[in-house]
Design an enzyme around this catalytic site. Structure first.
Site, mmCIF file in Angstrom:
data_model
loop_
_atom_site.group_PDB
_atom_site.id
_atom_site.type_symbol
_atom_site.label_atom_id
_atom_site.label_comp_id
_atom_site.label_asym_id
_atom_site.label_seq_id
_atom_site.Cartn_x
_atom_site.Cartn_y
_atom_site.Cartn_z
ATOM 1 N N GLU A 33 25.883 18.912 71.520
ATOM 2 C CA GLU A 33 26.737 18.865 72.713
ATOM 3 C C GLU A 33 25.911 18.642 73.971
ATOM 4 O OE1 GLU A 33 29.942 18.001 72.668
ATOM 5 O OE2 GLU A 33 30.285 19.794 71.445
ATOM 6 N N HIS A 34 26.396 17.750 74.809
ATOM 7 C CA HIS A 34 25.680 17.370 76.040
ATOM 8 C C HIS A 34 24.306 16.796 75.711
ATOM 9 C CE1 HIS A 34 28.648 18.662 78.991
ATOM 10 N NE2 HIS A 34 28.921 19.654 78.168
ATOM 11 N N SER A 128 39.446 14.376 73.057
ATOM 12 C CA SER A 128 39.286 12.964 73.418
ATOM 13 C C SER A 128 40.551 12.128 73.355
ATOM 14 C CB SER A 128 38.212 12.304 72.544
ATOM 15 O OG SER A 128 36.970 12.782 72.897
ATOM 16 N N GLU A 162 35.609 3.947 81.125
ATOM 17 C CA GLU A 162 35.594 5.353 81.567
ATOM 18 C C GLU A 162 34.591 5.543 82.717
ATOM 19 O OE1 GLU A 162 37.406 7.978 79.625
ATOM 20 O OE2 GLU A 162 36.968 9.174 81.390
ATOM 21 N N ASP A 174 32.176 10.003 72.378
ATOM 22 C CA ASP A 174 33.605 10.061 72.045
ATOM 23 C C ASP A 174 34.115 8.710 71.549
ATOM 24 O OD1 ASP A 174 33.240 12.541 73.103
ATOM 25 O OD2 ASP A 174 34.314 12.137 74.964
HETATM 26 C C1 GLA Z 1 32.467 14.720 76.850
HETATM 27 C C2 GLA Z 1 31.854 13.347 77.065
HETATM 28 C C3 GLA Z 1 30.851 13.009 75.971
HETATM 29 C C4 GLA Z 1 29.838 14.139 75.778
HETATM 30 C C5 GLA Z 1 30.528 15.499 75.686
HETATM 31 C C6 GLA Z 1 29.549 16.645 75.679
HETATM 32 O O1 GLA Z 1 33.233 14.733 75.694
HETATM 33 O O2 GLA Z 1 32.858 12.366 77.108
HETATM 34 O O3 GLA Z 1 30.214 11.788 76.250
HETATM 35 O O4 GLA Z 1 28.881 14.124 76.796
HETATM 36 O O5 GLA Z 1 31.439 15.695 76.751
HETATM 37 O O6 GLA Z 1 28.789 16.640 74.520
#
Ligand code: GLA
Length: 387
Positions: A33-34, A128, A162, A174
């Site tokens: 994540e991130h 998403s 986006e 995503d």
């Molecule tokens: C959102 C963003 C992704 C990713 C996540 C965190 O979903 O759209 O690109 O950075 O946060 O992992």
């Protein structure tokens, strides 16, 4: 589904012509994540819930959009030649942004189209729904107008929309997870190179349970961009000491060696999360491939702790959901998923424990937070398709 979409399409846009129906999934990230805007690895999978569309070319230059989720908004129209972000166009800025992005990338959209959408992903849940609409729109365009891009470029067009049309500086995770989804598999993606492999997620007797905080998003997007900026600054500081292209290039020992280059303790924590989360993701996929689901679960828990303490993107709602979940029997692992600040957590739970867990976590969360969470027991689905 196909028939009911076609019927509704006819009701809204009239009969006749070549009406085609499509589906694109939502996604959940299992770990990593991130990391996607830090050149690290991610491990998401597509879901069987997602977004449906019925679409037909028209012979004028008008785009007509209608969503069965926002019927009160009626048909929202734009001209294919004048694609601008407009607040009043509401959710249709997403498909519009994708058409704009495809044109920016040099693809020709020769005429307008009428499109009806229906989504089964809860909005603002972090599963998403917007990337699903984006990738679906790219897929519809490709099919209706015979555009030549592949599914990776379809994902990149969605991300471009986006970033540049909507104004959210997201990474590629995503859109990639949705465009490249494969039933029963998660996608181990190196976001620095877009090299990817599929890993079978064989969870005999274990279910993926997603838990929605139902917290309304507030400052989420601006905080997201703030974290990104903190990581970029930390990277620039590290680059004065060590030759790297992204935080994902460092392992733990290297990070420890060079971390003093980062002047602020806050940025040091952000960078530590990005580095260690990437390493955890690599280890988690190895563990899964070796059949060690318990280790995978432990890494999920460590991921949440790092997102809570170092990256600071969880908040009371997600922390409560995860800590209450971890108190229950039959839980392999749990963590927040997606951007954070609300949205969803994901957990792996033994099948026989799922009902009991839902009841117990619902009661504890409601008592603590004041409103109820929602639970989805999900399956891993495949990418976009024509129905
Ligand atoms: C959102 C963003 C992704 C990713 C996540 C965190 O979903 O759209 O690109 O950075 O946060 O992992």
């Amino acid at each position: 589904m196909k028939e009911s979409l076609e019927k509704k399409f006819e009701e809204i846009f009239g009969a006749g012509g070549d009406v085609r129906t499509y589906f694109a999934p939502g996604r959940v990230n299992l770990i990593g994540e991130h990391t996607d805007y830090n050149g690290g690895h991610v491990f998401p999978c597509a879901l069987t819930i997602g977004t449906y569309a019925a679409a037909r070319r028209n012979d004028d230059g008008t785009l007509r959009f209608y969503s069965m989720n926002f019927e009160e908004l009626g048909v929202i129209t734009s001209s294919v030649d004048e694609l601008k972000y407009r607040r009043e166009d509401d959710w249709t800025n997403y498909p519009k942004g994708v058409i704009w992005a495809a044109k920016e990338k040099g693809y020709e959209i020769p005429c307008g189209m009428d499109v009806l959408f229906w989504g089964t992903i809860p909005n603002s849940s972090g599963l998403s729904s917007s990337a699903s609409i984006e990738v679906l729109t790219g897929f519809v365009l490709k099919d209706l107008f015979g555009l030549s891009y592949d599914m990776i470029e379809n994902a990149l067009i969605g991300q471009y929309a986006e970033n540049r049309f909507i104004g959210v500086n997201c990474g590629i995770m995503d859109q990639f997870a949705i465009a490249m989804g494969k039933e029963g598999h998660a996608i181990f993606l190196d976001t620095a190179t877009l090299h990817y492999t599929y890993a079978p997620v064989r969870l005999d007797g274990i279910r993926i349970v997603i838990m929605n905080t139902n917290k309304k998003r507030g400052l989420g997007d601006s905080k997201y961009n703030e974290r990104r900026a903190e990581c970029e600054e930390a990277l620039a500081e590290l680059q004065t000491k060590v030759k790297i292209g992204s935080l994902g290039d460092l392992n733990e020992a290297q990070f420890n060696e060079y971390q003093d280059a980062i002047a602020s303790p806050v940025r040091r924590k952000r960078a530590r999360h990005a580095v260690l989360e990437n390493q955890r993701t690599i280890r988690a996929v190895e563990a899964l491939r070796a059949g060690d689901i318990e280790e995978f679960g432990r890494l999920m828990i460590a991921s949440h702790e790092s997102l809570r303490d170092d990256y600071e993107v969880t908040g009371k709602e997600l922390d409560t959901l995860v800590s209450e979940t971890l108190k229950q029997p039959g839980v392999i692992g749990a963590r927040m998923t997606g951007a954070g600040f609300g949205g969803c957590a994901v957990s792996l739970v033994k099948e026989e424990a799922v009902d009991g867990l839902i009841a117990a976590v619902e009661a504890a969360y409601t008592k603590e937070i004041g409103y109820a969470p929602t639970f989805y027991v999900v399956d891993i689905g495949s990418g976009p398709r024509r129905l």
